[in-house]
Design an enzyme around this catalytic site. Structure first.
Site, PDB file in Angstrom:
ATOM      1  NE  ARG A   1      -7.024   6.538  19.873  1.00 13.13           N
ATOM      2  CZ  ARG A   1      -6.107   5.867  19.208  1.00 13.13           C
ATOM      3  NH1 ARG A   1      -5.703   4.714  19.651  1.00 13.13           N
ATOM      4  NH2 ARG A   1      -5.569   6.355  18.120  1.00 13.13           N
TER       5      ARG A   1
ATOM      6  NE  ARG B   1      -6.170   1.495  -0.346  1.00 13.24           N
ATOM      7  CZ  ARG B   1      -6.185   2.684   0.260  1.00 13.24           C
ATOM      8  NH1 ARG B   1      -5.083   3.171   0.780  1.00 13.24           N
ATOM      9  NH2 ARG B   1      -7.292   3.368   0.352  1.00 13.24           N
TER      10      ARG B   1
ATOM     11  NE  ARG C   1     -10.353  12.330   2.501  1.00 11.75           N
ATOM     12  CZ  ARG C   1     -10.191  11.022   2.591  1.00 11.75           C
ATOM     13  NH1 ARG C   1     -11.199  10.235   2.918  1.00 11.75           N
ATOM     14  NH2 ARG C   1      -9.020  10.476   2.365  1.00 11.75           N
TER      15      ARG C   1
ATOM     16  CD  GLU D   1      -8.920  -1.040   4.112  1.00 13.02           C
ATOM     17  OE1 GLU D   1      -8.518  -0.518   5.172  1.00 13.02           O
ATOM     18  OE2 GLU D   1      -9.226  -0.380   3.119  1.00 13.02           O
TER      19      GLU D   1
ATOM     20  CG  HIS E   1     -13.029   3.103   2.818  1.00 14.21           C
ATOM     21  ND1 HIS E   1     -13.781   4.087   3.406  1.00 14.21           N
ATOM     22  CD2 HIS E   1     -11.738   3.424   3.055  1.00 14.21           C
ATOM     23  CE1 HIS E   1     -12.988   4.974   3.977  1.00 14.21           C
ATOM     24  NE2 HIS E   1     -11.733   4.591   3.768  1.00 14.21           N
TER      25      HIS E   1
ATOM     26  CG  ASN F   1      -1.897   1.087   1.277  1.00 14.66           C
ATOM     27  OD1 ASN F   1      -1.825   2.010   0.467  1.00 14.66           O
ATOM     28  ND2 ASN F   1      -2.824   1.018   2.210  1.00 14.66           N
TER      29      ASN F   1
ATOM     30  N   GLY G   1     -15.095   2.312  14.461  1.00 16.85           N
ATOM     31  CA  GLY G   1     -16.164   1.306  14.530  1.00 16.85           C
ATOM     32  C   GLY G   1     -15.765   0.080  15.332  1.00 16.85           C
ATOM     33  CD  GLU G   2     -11.601  -2.972  13.257  1.00 14.41           C
ATOM     34  OE1 GLU G   2     -10.652  -3.303  13.990  1.00 14.41           O
ATOM     35  OE2 GLU G   2     -11.528  -2.960  12.017  1.00 14.41           O
ATOM     36  CG  ASN G   3     -10.607  -0.035  18.438  1.00 17.47           C
ATOM     37  OD1 ASN G   3     -10.398  -1.131  18.942  1.00 17.47           O
ATOM     38  ND2 ASN G   3     -10.001   0.375  17.342  1.00 17.47           N
TER      39      ASN G   3
ATOM     40  CG  HIS H   1     -13.987   1.649   6.474  1.00 15.71           C
ATOM     41  ND1 HIS H   1     -13.161   0.558   6.332  1.00 15.71           N
ATOM     42  CD2 HIS H   1     -13.172   2.712   6.678  1.00 15.71           C
ATOM     43  CE1 HIS H   1     -11.901   0.955   6.456  1.00 15.71           C
ATOM     44  NE2 HIS H   1     -11.883   2.258   6.659  1.00 15.71           N
ATOM     45  CG  LEU H   2     -17.862   4.227  11.249  1.00 17.63           C
ATOM     46  CD1 LEU H   2     -18.715   4.293  12.509  1.00 17.63           C
ATOM     47  CD2 LEU H   2     -18.343   5.248  10.217  1.00 17.63           C
TER      48      LEU H   2
END
Ligand code: AMP
Length: 408
Positions: A289, A96, A246, A394, A185, A7, A337-339, A213-214
């Site tokens: 965070r 990618r 963005r 990914e 994404h 990537n 999203g995951e955390n 997808h955050l």
């Protein structure tokens, strides 16, 4: 056979090395991952982690070295993979590539003609495609015996119907300038959609999903039967949700207003909307965070940033439920999203209208990377719609697609 996933950004190369596990294997095996950063600056950093068969990780960091360009970065990666003894069967490199335009709807084995067609997409992705191409060119020059495959961020969304991908502008702007929605994404949305279907015990054909997808970049997709039918990013990754820096959606007249009334150039407006807006623009921070900590301490700007962020996602969730006509699962993925259990709870609050009911206790403290198999279900038993937290990968998806392109 081993597959190296690259990537390439403007000043960095992220990579992962996978083994396909050979015949009869049930999946890819991660052998190593690494990152070369600050390429072209006076002091670069390169780091590699080798993952042993028993899961033990060995990290090797070189700080303050001089890596002048991507060619030197690539050389560092290959040298380090070989000297650490992990790369002994390298057969292909999966790259990618951010924008495939209307040209590419599937992973593609790279040759001169493909490079020219990727170059032709540069006007659509001036900030991303040139760096991706540099990575491809360097790999082809330095290891010409390897097969290179381009995997496009846009490809998963090639199934969008015209009603979703067309902007209501004159047809000539689409035909001559490529002005339409493409979506990004794609490897992440494709990966988590497939994993969500498996977690629900269904085939992909049977599932209607909204995938969120955050991360620092953020996008939503409506996935119907394994096909993307709507997504929030458009011609570029600027459209849609509020992101780290963005703006996401805004009235296009804002741009004319800034050019006309504030005397800004097109480049300045582009920079402001891509780099100085989003959460950063709203409250001065873009790391979620930090923003959550500030909001918890009563900081009003931080709370407003979270409110705008959550409101936008909920608006898309409702819209995509209408697009799909039924909702089987909402999937949360990427850094936020995951955390972030608090963000997931805020997004799913009072969503009975969509049949979504989160279970606070199940959601509390859940981090996808710590969940078994990288998946956690956080909905209530009486929720009509599953709420899944899934660790995206990914690079894994790019490696899978690279192998698929070699077989095709
Ligand atoms: P990504 O682009 O997927 O790496 O995601 C980066 C974003 O995820 C940043 O805004 C981080 O603040 C956010 N993030 C990472 N870990 C956490 C966490 N534990 N809680 C909240 N946000 C997080």
């Amino acid at each position: 056979m081993q597959v190296l996933v690259l990537n390439s950004g403007s000043s960095s190369i992220k990579y992962r090395l996978f083994d396909d596990g050979g015949e009869g294997s049930d999946g890819l095996i991660l052998l190593a991952r690494g990152l070369v950063e600050r390429i072209g600056e006076s002091s670069s950093t390169a780091a590699q982690t080798v993952v042993a068969a028993d899961g033990t990780e060995t990290e090797d960091v070189e700080d303050g070295i001089a890596i002048a360009d991507h060619a030197e970065g690539f050389r560092w990666i290959v040298d380090r993979l070989e000297s650490s003894g992990v790369a002994d069967d390298l057969g292909a490199i999966g790259h990618r590539v951010v924008h495939g335009g209307e040209e590419f709807s599937a992973p593609t084995v790279i040759d001169e003609d493909v490079i020219a067609r990727i170059e032709a997409q540069i006007p659509l992705a001036p900030l991303h495609n040139p760096a991706n191409l540099t990575g491809i060119e360097v790999a082809r020059q330095l290891r010409p015996e390897l097969t290179n495959v381009a995997v496009f961020d846009t490809a998963f969304h090639a199934t969008l119907p015209a009603s979703a991908y067309r902007y209501a502008v004159p047809e000539r702007l689409r035909a001559e300038q490529g002005v339409r929605r493409y979506g990004f994404h794609g490897t992440s949305h494709a990966y988590v959609a497939r994993r969500a279907a498996a977690a629900l015990g269904r085939t992909e054909e049977q599932c209607k999903l909204v995938t969120l997808h955050l991360g620092n970049g953020a996008s939503a997709a409506a996935v119907d039967g394994g096909r993307s039918v709507e997504t929030s990013m458009g011609l570029s990754p600027l459209e849609g949700l509020v992101m780290g820096t963005r703006s996401g959606d805004l009235d296009p007249a804002v741009i004319f207003h800034l050019i006309r009334e504030a005397g800004m150039s097109a480049e300045e407006v582009e920079r402001v909307l891509n780099r100085e807006s989003g959460l950063l623009g709203l409250c001065g921070d873009n790391d979620l965070r930090t923003i959550e900590d500030r909001a918890a301490a009563g900081d009003e700007a931080a709370q407003l940033a979270l409110d705008v962020y959550v409101h936008r996602i909920r608006k898309y969730l409702g819209a995509y439920a209408a697009v799909l006509g039924r909702l089987d699962a909402v999937v949360f993925t990427a850094g936020v999203g995951e955390n972030s259990d608090t963000l997931r709870a805020a997004i799913c609050a009072d969503l009975d209208v969509l049949g979504v009911r989160l279970d606070a206790a199940r959601n509390d403290g859940v981090r996808a990377s710590k969940a078994p198999d990288g998946i956690a279900a956080v909905h209530a038993d009486d929720s009509e719609v599953a709420v899944l937290v899934i660790a995206t990968d990914e690079e894994h998806e790019i490696a899978e697609q690279t192998l698929a392109a070699l077989e095709a």
